[in-house]
Design a protein around this motif. Structure first.
Motif, mmCIF file in Angstrom:
data_model
loop_
_atom_site.group_PDB
_atom_site.id
_atom_site.type_symbol
_atom_site.label_atom_id
_atom_site.label_comp_id
_atom_site.label_asym_id
_atom_site.label_seq_id
_atom_site.Cartn_x
_atom_site.Cartn_y
_atom_site.Cartn_z
ATOM 1 N N LEU A 12 2.282 -2.147 11.899
ATOM 2 C CA LEU A 12 1.120 -1.422 12.423
ATOM 3 C C LEU A 12 -0.135 -2.278 12.374
ATOM 4 O O LEU A 12 -0.935 -2.285 13.312
ATOM 5 N N SER A 13 -0.312 -2.998 11.277
ATOM 6 C CA SER A 13 -1.518 -3.823 11.144
ATOM 7 C C SER A 13 -1.523 -4.972 12.149
ATOM 8 O O SER A 13 -2.577 -5.495 12.505
ATOM 9 N N ALA A 14 -0.312 -5.364 12.594
ATOM 10 C CA ALA A 14 -0.228 -6.465 13.558
ATOM 11 C C ALA A 14 -0.490 -6.016 14.990
ATOM 12 O O ALA A 14 -0.649 -6.862 15.880
ATOM 13 N N LEU A 15 -0.560 -4.734 15.216
ATOM 14 C CA LEU A 15 -0.749 -4.215 16.567
ATOM 15 C C LEU A 15 -2.186 -3.757 16.766
ATOM 16 O O LEU A 15 -2.677 -2.888 16.048
ATOM 17 N N ASP A 16 -2.860 -4.336 17.748
ATOM 18 C CA ASP A 16 -4.153 -3.792 18.132
ATOM 19 C C ASP A 16 -3.914 -2.732 19.205
ATOM 20 O O ASP A 16 -2.764 -2.401 19.529
ATOM 21 N N GLU A 17 -4.984 -2.212 19.782
ATOM 22 C CA GLU A 17 -4.846 -1.104 20.719
ATOM 23 C C GLU A 17 -4.010 -1.474 21.937
ATOM 24 O O GLU A 17 -3.114 -0.741 22.342
ATOM 25 N N ARG A 56 2.248 -10.785 29.259
ATOM 26 C CA ARG A 56 3.352 -11.605 28.745
ATOM 27 C C ARG A 56 3.026 -12.173 27.374
ATOM 28 O O ARG A 56 3.914 -12.288 26.517
ATOM 29 N N ASN A 57 1.770 -12.532 27.142
ATOM 30 C CA ASN A 57 1.371 -13.036 25.824
ATOM 31 C C ASN A 57 1.556 -11.972 24.750
ATOM 32 O O ASN A 57 2.025 -12.255 23.644
ATOM 33 N N VAL A 58 1.166 -10.731 25.088
ATOM 34 C CA VAL A 58 1.346 -9.634 24.132
ATOM 35 C C VAL A 58 2.834 -9.376 23.895
ATOM 36 O O VAL A 58 3.281 -9.156 22.768
ATOM 37 N N ASP A 64 8.061 -11.509 18.560
ATOM 38 C CA ASP A 64 7.991 -12.167 17.248
ATOM 39 C C ASP A 64 8.053 -11.141 16.124
ATOM 40 O O ASP A 64 8.553 -11.436 15.027
ATOM 41 N N LEU A 65 7.547 -9.937 16.377
ATOM 42 C CA LEU A 65 7.594 -8.870 15.371
ATOM 43 C C LEU A 65 8.951 -8.170 15.329
ATOM 44 O O LEU A 65 9.178 -7.299 14.487
ATOM 45 N N GLY A 66 9.843 -8.549 16.249
ATOM 46 C CA GLY A 66 11.177 -7.945 16.267
ATOM 47 C C GLY A 66 11.227 -6.577 16.901
ATOM 48 O O GLY A 66 12.199 -5.840 16.696
ATOM 49 N N LEU A 67 10.207 -6.236 17.715
ATOM 50 C CA LEU A 67 10.137 -4.887 18.280
ATOM 51 C C LEU A 67 10.728 -4.794 19.681
ATOM 52 O O LEU A 67 11.161 -3.717 20.093
#
Length: 359
Positions: A12-17, A56-58, A64-67
Motif C-alpha cells: 500500500l505504501s508503494a502505491l500512489d494514487e 507502462r512505467n507504472v 516489481d511489486l508482484g501484483l
C-alpha cells in the motif's frame, strides 16, 4: 499465498494514487473479461491524463511489486494471484445484496419447509448459489440421521442380503450384510419384523443407544440364526465411525466450471479437484477453513492445497445450529476471476438463512 498485514502495508505504501488506480483498473478488467489490459487502452479510460508511456512505467513498478504480470511479450497485464489477494483485501468494496439477489435467495432457501427432508433445503441452496454465481454451489453438512420407518432384508446370495432402510420422508439407504450360514427366507422376514417392531421411529444414533436392551429382547423372542442376523444388521447400521464432523457434500453446477477451459489438461485438473472434494478429509478441511475466521472467507488459487492444481477460488461461510455450533458451510467454487464483491454478500446471506433454518 495470503498477504500478512506487514506485506499489505508495504504494498500500500508503494502505491500512489495513480498506481492504485491503474492496478484497480487492470484487476477489474480481468474480473470482467479475463483479458489482459494494455497501456494504450488504460490511458484512455483513466480519470487522470497519462500517456501510454507513463502508464507502462507504472505497470513496470506494479510488476516489481508482484501484483501484475504480462502473459505474453507486448501483451497487456493481468493480476497475479498475489495481486488478486491484494485487491480483495485492500481495494474491493463489498456492498449489500441487491434487492433482486436477496429475493432470489429468499425464494429458493426460505421455501424449504421444516417438514421436508433436510436434503431438499441443501440441494436448493447449492443449486441457487450455482445459478446466481455461474460457479459451482457447495454445501457441506453433518450427514442427516433420518427417523427409521421401515426395515427390510432382501436376499442377494446364499450368504449376502441387502438391508433396506426407509426413513420418514421416504429416504432410502441400502447396505449389504453378510448372512449367517443357513438363514432361511422366513428368518429374514422374522428379523425384519423384529426390527420394525422395536426400532422403527428412532434415528440411527438412538438405535445405537438401544443396542443392549434390544439384545436382551433378542434372546427371548428369536432363534439363534435370527438373533445373529439382527445383530449383524445393528452392527453395520451403528457403524464404527462416530464423528461430529460433516460427512455430506452437495455440489451443483460443476458444468459451469468447464466453461472457458483451454484443453484436456484443464479438464483433468478440474476432475481431480472434484475427486478430492469427495474425500472426507477434504470436507473437514473446507469446514475448518470456514471456521478459521468470522464471516465469509476467500481462498484464491493455491492459497489452499485443494485448489492449487485447478487454479480455482473458494468463497465459503459457516452456518450454525440453535446452540451456536457450526454444523456446516455454504460456498461457491469458481475461477479466480469470480465477481467477489457480488458473491461474498450472497454467500454470507445464504449462510445466515441456513443458520436460521437449522435452529
Amino acid at each position: 499465498m495470503v498477504l500478512d498485514k506487514s506485506a499489505m502495508r508495504e504494498r500500500l505504501s508503494a502505491l500512489d494514487e495513480r498506481s492504485g488506480e491503474i492496478f484497480r483498473r487492470i484487476v477489474e478488467s480481468y474480473l470482467e473479461s479475463g483479458e489482459p489490459l494494455g497501456s494504450r487502452s488504460l490511458s484512455r479510460i483513466l480519470p487522470m491524463s497519462l500517456s501510454p508511456a507513463s502508464v507502462r512505467n507504472v505497470m513496470s513498478d506494479l510488476e516489481d511489486l508482484g501484483l501484475i504480470y504480462s502473459p505474453h511479450i507486448s501483451a497487456g497485464r493481468l493480476p497475479t494471484q498475489v495481486g488478486l489477494r491484494f485487491f480483495v483485501d485492500a481495494f474491493m468494496q463489498v456492498g449489500d445484496l441487491s434487492a433482486e439477489d436477496r429475493a432470489s435467495i429468499d425464494r429458493h432457501v426460505r421455501r424449504a419447509d421444516r417438514d421436508q427432508p433436510v436434503e431438499t433445503l441443501l440441494n436448493d441452496a447449492s443449486q441457487m448459489l450455482s445459478g446466481m454465481s455461474r460457479g459451482a454451489g457447495l454445501v457441506i453438512t453433518a450427514k442427516n440421521d433420518p427417523v427409521l420407518r421401515h426395515v427390510e432384508f432382501v436376499r442377494l446370495a446364499p450368504t449376502k442380503a441387502l438391508a433396506v432402510l426407509v426413513g420418514e420422508h421416504d429416504q432410502v439407504e441400502n447396505r449389504i450384510i453378510e448372512l449367517p450360514a443357513g438363514v432361511t427366507s422366513s428368518q429374514l422376514t422374522e428379523a425384519a419384523n423384529f426390527l420394525n417392531a422395536h426400532l422403527a421411529g428412532q434415528t440411527l444414533p438412538e438405535v445405537r443407544g438401544q443396542l443392549e436392551k434390544v439384545k436382551e429382547t433378542l434372546r427371548r423372542e428369536l432363534d439363534t440364526l435370527s438373533q445373529d442376523l439382527v445383530e449383524r444388521g445393528l452392527a453395520i447400521w451403528s457403524g464404527s465411525e462416530v464423528d461430529d464432523k460433516p460427512t455430506q457434500l452437495i455440489v451443483r453446477g460443476r458444468a459451469n466450471l468447464l466453461e472457458g477451459l483451454a484443453g484436456a489438461e484443464d479438464v483433468d485438473r478440474l476432475r481431480m479437484l472434484f475427486d478430492d472434494l469427495e474425500k472426507k478429509d477434504s470436507l473437514i478441511e473446507i469446514l475448518n477453513l470456514a471456521e478459521s475466521g468470522p464471516g465469509v472467507r476467500i481462498f484464491i488459487g493455491s492459497e489452499n492445497k485443494l485448489f492449487s492444481l485447478s487454479g480455482s477460488s473458494l468463497i465459503v461461510a459457516p452456518y450454525k445450529d440453535s446452540d451456536d455450533k457450526i454444523v456446516g458451510a455454504v460456498g461457491v467454487i469458481g475461477p479466480t476471476r469470480l465477481n467477489y464483491s457480488r458473491i461474498v454478500p450472497m454467500v454470507d446471506y445464504t449462510a445466515q438463512l441456513m443458520s436460521r433454518l437449522s435452529r
